[in-house]
Motif scaffolding. Sequence first.
Motif, short mmCIF file in Angstrom:
data_model
loop_
_atom_site.label_atom_id
_atom_site.label_comp_id
_atom_site.label_asym_id
_atom_site.label_seq_id
_atom_site.Cartn_x
_atom_site.Cartn_y
_atom_site.Cartn_z
N LYS A 335 -6.11 -1.84 -6.28
CA LYS A 335 -5.24 -2.59 -6.10
C LYS A 335 -3.82 -2.05 -5.49
O LYS A 335 -3.22 -2.27 -4.44
N VAL A 339 -2.31 -2.65 -1.75
CA VAL A 339 -0.90 -2.97 -1.37
C VAL A 339 -0.06 -2.34 -0.74
O VAL A 339 0.84 -2.51 0.09
N ASN A 344 -7.02 -5.75 5.69
CA ASN A 344 -7.43 -7.03 4.85
C ASN A 344 -8.43 -6.42 3.67
O ASN A 344 -8.64 -5.18 3.96
N LEU A 345 -8.32 -7.23 2.59
CA LEU A 345 -8.91 -6.57 1.50
C LEU A 345 -10.51 -6.37 1.67
O LEU A 345 -10.51 -5.51 1.06
N VAL A 371 -9.75 -10.44 -6.23
CA VAL A 371 -9.12 -11.71 -5.96
C VAL A 371 -8.75 -12.59 -7.20
O VAL A 371 -7.77 -13.12 -7.38
N ASP A 375 -4.39 -12.17 -7.72
CA ASP A 375 -4.39 -13.31 -6.82
C ASP A 375 -2.80 -13.47 -6.21
O ASP A 375 -2.39 -13.63 -5.28
N PHE A 378 -1.25 -11.01 -3.66
CA PHE A 378 -2.11 -10.97 -2.42
C PHE A 378 -1.77 -12.38 -1.46
O PHE A 378 -1.32 -13.17 -2.15
N GLU A 379 -1.73 -12.19 -0.30
CA GLU A 379 -1.54 -13.47 0.65
C GLU A 379 -2.82 -13.89 1.06
O GLU A 379 -3.80 -13.47 2.10
N ILE A 395 -7.59 -11.79 3.32
CA ILE A 395 -6.65 -11.59 2.28
C ILE A 395 -5.96 -10.44 2.72
O ILE A 395 -6.49 -9.19 3.02
N TYR A 396 -4.45 -10.50 2.67
CA TYR A 396 -3.44 -9.51 3.06
C TYR A 396 -2.49 -9.04 2.01
O TYR A 396 -2.22 -10.06 1.05
N PRO A 397 -1.92 -7.89 1.69
CA PRO A 397 -1.08 -7.79 0.74
C PRO A 397 0.40 -8.39 1.01
O PRO A 397 0.59 -8.56 2.12
N LYS A 398 1.01 -9.02 0.13
CA LYS A 398 2.36 -9.63 0.39
C LYS A 398 3.32 -8.48 0.68
O LYS A 398 3.34 -7.52 0.22
#
Length: 398
Positions: A335, A339, A344-345, A371, A375, A378-379, A395-398
Motif C-alpha cells: 500500500k 500511494v 492504477n492499483l 481495496v 479503501d 484510495f480514489e 483505482i488511484y491513490p488520493k
Amino acid sequence: MNTFSNIKEVLLALKREEELLTEMFKRRKTANYKYEYALELVDDNDARLQYLIDRSVIRQNGSTLEIDDLYLQFFEQVLEANEEINTSYINENLEKVKQNIEYYFNEQNEQRKYEYLRTIKNTLRKIGIITLRNVVDLKRNIDNTFKSEPNYKNKKAKLINLDNKRKDITKLIEQTEQLVTHDNITFFKTATDEELSRIIVQLKLQLHKCTHNLIEIQRQIIDFLNQIKHQSGIIEKLRKVKYLKDQFILESSTDIKQVLAKNNAVVFEPNPSYPLKLSLEYLQTDEEAFVSIKKIAERKKIGEKLKQPIAERISDEYLETQIVEEVQINLEEVKNGFVAGSNNLFDFVMNFNFSKMVSFEERVTIYCQMVSLYDTAFEITEQVDERNDVEFAMIYPK
C-alpha cells in the motif's frame, strides 16, 4: 384484624420474613409448621411473628403455623406450583368479557369506552394464560396421581375426576373461540385497536396449543385407566390364589400344576451367563485393565507384584527439529508503494516485485484485499477495465 396500609408495607413485611415464608412454603404439604421452629427463623422475636399473624399473612392453630390461603395461592400461582385446576375462573372471565362488550356498545363517552376496551384486553390476555396453566397443572396432576396414589380405587376415581376437568377445559376453549370468532364479530371489527388484534392472535395460538395438549392428555388418561383395570384384575386374582393357598386347597381346587407345567415363559428360566475372555494384548496395554488387575490381586492377596509393561524407546527421528519457512506478503508495504506512485492499483499489483513467485490469480486476490483494507486511502473511480477475463475498477491513490 389489622391490615396493610399500602403496597410498600406488604413488600417490606414479605422481604423481612422471606426466610420464614420460604421454609414454610417448602413444607406446605407436610404437617403444620411448629411455632418454635418459626421463632428460630425470626431471631426469637415473638413480635415479628405476631405482626404477620395480625395481618393474616400466616395463621396460628395452637402450637402450629401455616401460610394463609390467600398468600399461599398467590405464591403457588406466581411460581406455577399450584395443583388446583380452577375452570370456574375461566368461565368468570368469559362472562366478564361479554359484559364489558355490552357496556362498550352502550357507552357514548370515548374515555369510558376505552376503559371498557382496556378491561376486555386484560381479561382476554388473562384467559389465555390461565387456560395454559390449567392444562399444565392437569397433566402434572394426572402423572402424580397415577404414580403416587397407592389406593387403586382412589387412583381410578381421581383420574376420572381429572378427565371431567379436561372436558370442562375443552368446553371453555370452545366457548372462548366462539366468543372471539363468531359471537362478537361486530365488536372485534369496530374496535380497531392494534393491541387487541395482537392479543386475539396470541389467544388463538394459546388455545390451539391447549387443544393439542388436551388430546394427548385424553389419550394418557385412557391408557392409565386401562393399566389400572389390568393391574387391579391381576391383584384380584393374586388375592384369590393366596386365599386358596392359605386354606391349603390350592392344588385340589385349581389346575395350577398343569398350568405351570405348560408355561414355558422366559421369566421362569435361569439367567444365562456368557463368560468373556479378554485378549492378552488388551490386558497388557490398557490402563483401566491394569487398574482392575491390581484391585483383583489385592482382593485375592496375591503376593507377586505386577509391573506395568514399559514402552519401547522413542526413535531419534521423531526428536529431530524440522524448520519450515514461509514467506508472507506485507500488504502495508504494498500500500505504501502504491500511494507513493501514480499508477492504477491493478497494474501496480500486477507489476509489483514480491519476495516470492506470485501467480496472476494470487495477485488478483491481493488487489481485492487492498481495496477491502485501504479503501479510505484510495480514489475508486467508476471506470472499469478488463484483463485476462477479469474486470476491475480503476483505482488511484488520493
